[in-house]
Scaffold this active site. Structure first.
Site, PDB file in Angstrom:
ATOM      1  N   HIS A 180       0.455   4.406   4.272  1.00 10.89           N
ATOM      2  CA  HIS A 180      -0.201   5.074   3.155  1.00 10.89           C
ATOM      3  C   HIS A 180       0.368   6.597   3.058  1.00 10.89           C
ATOM      4  CE1 HIS A 180      -4.025   2.141   3.207  1.00 10.89           C
ATOM      5  NE2 HIS A 180      -2.707   1.665   3.246  1.00 10.89           N
ATOM      6  N   SER A 227       0.535  -1.235  -0.116  1.00 14.89           N
ATOM      7  CA  SER A 227      -0.006  -0.017  -0.221  1.00 14.89           C
ATOM      8  C   SER A 227       0.838   1.303   0.116  1.00 14.89           C
ATOM      9  CB  SER A 227      -0.885   0.003   1.087  1.00 14.89           C
ATOM     10  OG  SER A 227      -1.850  -1.081   1.280  1.00 14.89           O
TER      11      SER A 227
END
Length: 302
Positions: free
Chosen positions: A252, A206
């Protein structure tokens, strides 16, 4: 006037008079055509058609016809990378690596995950020892980027990679795209290592994917394209990041910030200093990541 031996004048007249001179490679072939770059006489067999006139074979081999090296006129991407025949090659390789590690996880079970996920510092009851990045297992910062346990997790990340990767790879070139992906993933790992609980494991691509998302926004801005679609997508992903439970938001955010910063340096570098700026951008990003990891390690082991 007699020609002085060794003077820079062309070869002697093949006819011995005032007629056309002989070709520099074939003196017995008179010709009235000269190379547009070096002015040497050239016969039809030695002529290479140029944008203006003809060039000799030596000038063609030694340069592009513009006064620069032959590589200077090779088509380039917006970031200065070489245009590849397959703009999805690196994306395919990254997909393959993630899939291979996922299959290895399915085959080996949790043991492989415990050895490769991102972990700051914790006690491993199976090995009766402390494990984690703070214990010198630096490789976890990288291996966690390719590690997935659940099918929905890897499916979502790989679909995102397939959607975001090829356009960026085509725009940046293979080498720059690879650097962007890896540095973005490391940025996500570093921020997770810094802010997450020391014994909280995390894994997944991610961070790198968010780096590609940030880079896409920077690229679209540079090309003056409509920013609304990517901004909407970015907003939805950030909302999902902070509202969905058990999401490593640090990875993220870290990947997004680093990916956008690296991409900015790549697409806004001056044309005549691209390589220097690109290398400096990547080195500075890596130094910042290294500093974050060093500070966190001192906190955990100090």
């Amino acid at each position: 006037m007699d020609q002085v031996p060794g003077s820079p004048q062309g070869p002697q007249d093949a006819r011995g008079g005032d007629g056309p001179q002989g070709c520099y490679r074939h003196p017995d072939r008179p010709t009235g055509v000269r190379c547009t770059r070096c002015d040497r006489p050239i016969c039809p067999d030695c002529m290479v058609s140029a944008s203006v006139g003809f060039q000799c074979q030596e000038c063609v081999r030694g340069g592009s016809g513009t006064g620069h090296a032959p590589q200077a006129t090779v088509p380039r991407t917006i970031a200065g990378g070489t245009i590849a025949a397959d703009p999805r090659l690196v994306t395919k390789i990254l997909l393959g690596l993630n899939a291979a590690v996922f299959l290895a996880v399915l085959a080996s079970g949790a043991e492989l995950v415990d050895r490769l996920d991102l972990l700051g510092l914790a006690f491993d009851p199976n090995r009766y020892q402390l494990v984690g990045v703070a214990e010198g297992e630096w490789y976890r910062l990288v291996t966690a980027m390719f590690l997935h346990q659940q099918i929905p997790h890897i499916a979502f990340n790989m679909l995102s990679l397939w959607w975001l990767g090829p356009p960026l790879e085509a725009a940046l070139g293979r080498l720059r795209f690879t650097a962007l992906y890896l540095i973005s993933g490391l940025g996500g790992s570093a921020l997770s290592y810094l802010l997450a609980a020391q014994n909280q494991p995390s894994l997944g691509a991610s961070g790198a994917i968010f780096g590609l998302l940030g880079a896409t926004a920077v690229l679209l801005r540079r090309l003056k394209y409509d920013m609304k679609p990517v901004l909407i997508l970015l907003g939805l992903n950030l909302a999902f990041t902070f509202l969905w439970p058990n999401i490593a938001w640090q990875a993220h955010v870290g990947g997004l910030v680093v990916g956008a910063a690296v991409a900015f340096g790549m697409v806004h570098a001056p044309r005549d200093r691209r390589t220097v700026v690109h290398v400096a951008t990547c080195v500075l990003a890596l130094l910042a990541i290294g500093a974050v990891v060093w500070v966190r390690t001192l906190q955990l082991v100090g």
